[in-house]
Design an enzyme around this catalytic site. Structure first.
Site, PDB file in Angstrom:
ATOM      1  CE  LYS A 121     -24.945 -10.429 -32.030  1.00  0.00           C
ATOM      2  NZ  LYS A 121     -23.806 -10.046 -31.164  1.00  0.00           N
ATOM      3  CE1 TYR A 154     -50.527 -22.565 -12.718  1.00  0.00           C
ATOM      4  CE2 TYR A 154     -49.673 -22.160 -14.983  1.00  0.00           C
ATOM      5  CZ  TYR A 154     -50.003 -23.290 -13.656  1.00  0.00           C
ATOM      6  OH  TYR A 154     -49.843 -24.176 -14.949  1.00  0.00           O
TER       7      TYR A 154
HETATM    8  C1  LIG Z   1     -18.785  -7.206 -32.574  1.00  0.00           C
HETATM    9  C2  LIG Z   1     -20.739  -6.995 -32.271  1.00  0.00           C
HETATM   10  N1  LIG Z   1     -20.569  -6.508 -33.978  1.00  0.00           N
HETATM   11  C3  LIG Z   1     -22.054  -5.779 -35.024  1.00  0.00           C
HETATM   12  C4  LIG Z   1     -23.486  -6.006 -33.670  1.00  0.00           C
HETATM   13  C5  LIG Z   1     -24.595  -5.982 -34.433  1.00  0.00           C
HETATM   14  O1  LIG Z   1     -25.042  -4.740 -34.187  1.00  0.00           O
HETATM   15  P1  LIG Z   1     -26.466  -4.907 -34.542  1.00  0.00           P
HETATM   16  O2  LIG Z   1     -27.564  -6.449 -34.729  1.00  0.00           O
HETATM   17  O3  LIG Z   1     -26.773  -3.787 -33.251  1.00  0.00           O
HETATM   18  O4  LIG Z   1     -26.026  -4.491 -36.429  1.00  0.00           O
HETATM   19  C6  LIG Z   1     -23.192  -7.150 -32.010  1.00  0.00           C
HETATM   20  C7  LIG Z   1     -24.178  -7.340 -32.230  1.00  0.00           C
HETATM   21  O5  LIG Z   1     -23.994  -7.835 -30.710  1.00  0.00           O
HETATM   22  C8  LIG Z   1     -21.661  -6.907 -32.044  1.00  0.00           C
HETATM   23  O6  LIG Z   1     -21.852  -7.612 -30.920  1.00  0.00           O
END
Ligand SMILES: Cc1ncc(COP(=O)(O)O)c(C=O)c1O
Length: 371
Positions: free
Chosen positions: A40, A264
């Site tokens: 994602k 700045y």
């Molecule tokens: C529902 C869910 N599963 C898995 C993951 C993967 O987590 P990680 O990056 O800690 O392995 C996430 C990430 O936020 C998540 O929201």
């Protein structure tokens, strides 16, 4: 690389390191457990499409995304693997879920009828998401029985199994981990779902306890080389390979007298005759403003401090102690340069955040190159 890019800033993403880290996840769970890399947020900022292609070839069983748009990007890039929609089925997303052939996490059983209608004559495979203690998406354990019955009777729906997410997996000894796992096991038993496709584990959970593995796991951050544990250990200490190197080329080198103010707010004032180099990197590139007067970079394998405030497109570094430095020299902001390195955990600690945020904030305008 064009002349212009070679004088600016860029990221190198090491896909063989991503694959190595994926194989570490595979090894940790052993045969018979599905591994669905979490890509994602554009693969935690590093590029979902090239990462998906690489991990598909390396044997990933499917992928997890958060949004319909992310799934669409993968489908358009030719990824035909199962795609899980982690952020779940929201109202209005039913048609998209069907069109893209996604497997949503259904946290609101009230949406099952509209998903069934959207399915038409096709079949949507789905997971029910249950809240075992995180209280961030998920139906109450007491709502599962009715949701299972509904998912099994409505036409066009295929219930794959149950999923949940851990709140404290980054601290493997936290008692909440056992409690959540037992809660999930109880819900599975009570609803006759023990043989279904069950998932609980993110990176930290899959690395810390085999009982967390169930049927399939969802590793994210570990694929990108960072430790999922808190307080942060280096990913390398747990067998992960760093994935990213962020570089920039020096724009200007200036010799300044003692007492000269830099940037700045004149937030840095030289305490000696100094050489100050300017880099074409700023907070618009994901170099967080909190790193002003705090961050460090690597020049020819040596650590040099960021001085003054971070501006939108530029930072200044103190190179007074460098033996030689010239416009166009390569500087490393993240990753390794010779023996020295700045890992993502270290940069996160400088600005009081977690590696996830450092990676996700890497600016879109910084070109990514895959090596
Ligand atoms: C529902 C869910 N599963 C898995 C993951 C993967 O987590 P990680 O990056 O800690 O392995 C996430 C990430 O936020 C998540 O929201």
């Amino acid at each position: 690389m064009t002349q212009e890019l070679s004088r600016s800033t860029w990221l190198e993403v090491d896909l063989s390191a991503v694959q190595h880290n994926f194989e570490q996840a595979r090894r940790a769970v052993g045969p018979g457990v599905g591994v669905f890399p979490v890509i994602k947020a554009n693969g935690y900022g590093l590029g979902a499409v090239p990462i998906a292609h690489r991990l598909a070839a390396a044997g990933a069983d499917g992928f997890c995304v958060a949004r319909l748009e992310e799934a669409a990007t993968l489908r358009h890039a030719g990824i035909q693997h199962p795609l899980v929609l982690l952020s779940g089925l929201s109202q209005g997303a039913e048609e998209g879920v069907v069109a893209l052939n996604l497997r949503p996490f259904v946290f609101d059983p009230g949406l099952l009828p509209s998903l069934s209608r959207a399915a038409g004559r096709s079949t949507v495979a789905l997971f029910l998401k249950v809240n075992t203690g995180m209280s961030r998406l998920g139906m109450a354990t007491t709502a599962v029985a009715a949701a299972v019955a509904q998912a099994r009777t409505l036409p066009g729906l295929h219930l794959l199994g149950l999923v949940s997410h851990m709140a404290c997996a980054d601290q493997p000894d936290h008692p909440e981990n056992d409690r959540q796992r037992h809660c999930l096991q109880t819900v599975l038993t009570q609803n006759g779902l023990t043989g279904s496709q069950v998932s609980l584990a993110n990176s930290a959970a899959l690395l810390s306890h085999p009982d967390n593995h169930f049927s399939w796991v969802r590793p994210g951050i570990m694929l990108y080389g960072a430790s999922p544990f808190f307080p942060a250990r280096s990913g390398q200490q747990i067998g992960l390979r760093p994935v990213v190197r962020w570089s920039a080329r020096i724009l200007q080198v200036d010799a300044l007298p003692c007492g000269a103010a830099v940037g700045y707010g004149q937030a840095f004032v030289t305490q000696r005759p100094s050489r100050i180099a300017i880099l074409p990197v700023g907070y618009a590139d994901g170099y967080n403003r909190l790193l002003g007067n705090r961050g460090r970079v690597l020049l020819a394998g040596h650590s040099r401090p960021v001085v003054g405030r971070v501006s939108m497109d530029m930072i200044a570094i103190d190179v007074t102690e460098a033996e030689s430095v010239a416009v166009g020299d390569r500087v490393t902001l993240l990753g390794s340069d010779g023996e020295a390195s700045i890992d993502v955990e270290e940069m996160a600690a400088w600005r009081g955040t977690i590696p996830y945020e450092v990676l996700c904030n890497l600016g879109e305008r910084v070109p990514r190159f895959y090596v």
